[in-house]
Write a protein that holds these residues in place. Structure first.
Motif, mmCIF file in Angstrom:
data_model
loop_
_atom_site.group_PDB
_atom_site.id
_atom_site.type_symbol
_atom_site.label_atom_id
_atom_site.label_comp_id
_atom_site.label_asym_id
_atom_site.label_seq_id
_atom_site.Cartn_x
_atom_site.Cartn_y
_atom_site.Cartn_z
ATOM 1 N N GLU A 165 0.812 -1.224 0.000
ATOM 2 C CA GLU A 165 0.000 0.000 0.000
ATOM 3 C C GLU A 165 0.844 1.271 0.000
ATOM 4 O O GLU A 165 0.335 2.351 -0.314
ATOM 5 C CB GLU A 165 -0.940 0.021 1.209
ATOM 6 N N THR A 178 -7.084 -2.257 -6.405
ATOM 7 C CA THR A 178 -8.013 -3.379 -6.583
ATOM 8 C C THR A 178 -9.136 -3.004 -7.540
ATOM 9 O O THR A 178 -9.515 -3.789 -8.424
ATOM 10 C CB THR A 178 -8.598 -3.805 -5.221
ATOM 11 N N TRP A 189 -0.605 -7.290 -6.847
ATOM 12 C CA TRP A 189 -1.978 -6.968 -6.446
ATOM 13 C C TRP A 189 -2.952 -8.014 -6.985
ATOM 14 O O TRP A 189 -3.891 -8.435 -6.295
ATOM 15 C CB TRP A 189 -2.376 -5.579 -6.958
#
Length: 396
Positions: free
Chosen positions: A42, A71, A165
């Protein structure tokens, strides 16, 4: 444990080859300030100015405009790929389905993957490699932390970022610690030239990405401010008025960073930015060659897009595209040849925006007629004709 961790870090550093580091920058990476860290995913963000784009422009703009999380950006990309796949008769629900079944020969007659399908396929393939073998090459990031807020911007390795991710959020059964291995570079040591060397050393750089890369380096050496967020093509088009003449001390560095590009090639890539936004996006998505795009630079924006769509739909070679444009030009000329030659010449002048001012026309008429009164009469006739045509056009 500390000793083992140090050995792992050393092996990671040793795995970074001279090609990846850009040759001349190898001494920089032997600096004691260099470190390899496992960083919380992050805290890492892609570089919005990176010429080698991973995301399609629509998703790129939303993500770098902070309207999407990583996402959400991936979900949008996957849904776009699913739509394209369904239209081609190969629907999928799980991203792993894109890798296909090596024992299944039933898909050989299906059309090739769309750009979005191919992108998701490549990211899934990379994600599986990371899952099975670990991330061998760490992502290179620039430390852009401010105060107590830690933040890192990717210099090279954006695909590894998105694959991580994807692996974490869209591939079931994977247990992630939420960290990604990174080579950390101090903010003051960030280099657009090192990034360019990495981009051009690897395959798959589209001609439009190369145009963005050329523009970015020209903007850098001419001191243009670099935005922190998403940019459109107008940002790169600023480089259309720039060259290396006034910055000769950077010539060797710029050309070597572009993979030994010749000055003439640099100008050709830069000129692609004259294409309209939609044409640039089409060319980038479908990885069209610079030699194809050069042929349509003179066309109007709508024509650029239409020709590119035909080029993509029929997979035209450069020669086929050239012949198509020549044929259209010859047909236009046949229609034009029915008109008087002086009318054709006048319309061409008007189209090019090179109409002389009225006083110049008046002097030319006086010189041709040799009589001021006759010249004045002709001008009055032209004026009445022009006024009449304006009235007719308003009535219509």
């Amino acid at each position: 444990m500390t000793r083992k961790k140090r050995e792992i870090n050393t092996s990671l550093l040793d795995s970074v080859t001279a090609d990846m580091l850009g040759g001349d920058d190898i001494d920089f990476f032997q600096d004691d300030t260099l470190r390899v860290e496992r960083i919380l995913l992050e805290l890492v963000r892609p570089d919005p100015l990176q010429p080698r784009r991973v995301l399609p422009d629509r998703i790129y703009q939303a993500f770098h405009g902070n309207r999407m999380t990583p996402t959400q950006a991936l979900r949008d990309l996957i849904q776009t790929a699913q739509l394209a796949a369904r239209q081609q008769g190969r629907p999928f629900n799980n991203v792993l389905d894109l890798l296909g079944n090596p024992d299944d020969d039933g898909e050989q007659d299906l059309p090739p993957l769309s750009p979005e399908e191919q992108l998701v396929h490549d990211l899934v393939n990379l994600a599986i490699t990371i899952r099975d073998d670990g991330q061998v090459n760490p992502t290179t990031v620039v430390d852009v932390s401010e105060g107590v807020t830690r933040q890192f911007r990717i210099e090279t390795g954006e695909r590894r970022y998105w694959a991580t991710w994807l692996l974490r959020d869209f591939i079931s059964g994977y247990e992630s610690d939420g960290m990604i291995p990174c080579i950390v570079i101090p903010h003051e040591s960030a280099s657009a030239f090192r990034q360019a060397k990495e981009n051009t050393a690897r395959s798959g750089l589209s001609s439009i990405a190369m145009a963005r890369q050329v523009a970015l380096l020209l903007l850098q050496i001419h001191g243009y401010p670099m935005p922190d967020g998403a940019v459109g093509y107008d940002f790169y088009r600023q480089a259309l008025d720039l060259d290396l003449r006034g910055k000769r001390e950077f010539t060797t560095l710029v050309l070597s960073s572009l993979g030994g590009l010749h000055k003439r090639q640099l100008s050709r890539y830069k000129s692609l930015l004259k294409l309209c936004d939609e044409a640039l996006e089409l060319a980038d998505r479908h990885n069209l060659d610079e030699s194809h795009l050069r042929l349509i630079l003179h066309l109007e924006p709508a024509d650029q897009v239409e020709v590119l769509r035909q080029c993509i739909a029929f997979n035209l070679t450069r020669k086929q595209l050239h012949d198509l444009l020549e044929k259209n030009h010859e047909e236009d000329d046949k229609d034009v040849e029915k008109l008087p030659k002086h009318v054709i010449q006048l319309t061409r002048i008007m189209k090019n925006g090179n109409m002389p001012d009225p006083s110049t026309i008046a002097r030319a008429l006086v010189n041709q007629e040799g009589n001021t009164n006759i010249a004045r009469a002709r001008l009055q006739t032209y004026a009445r004709f022009y006024k009449k045509q304006r009235i007719i056009s308003k009535i219509r």
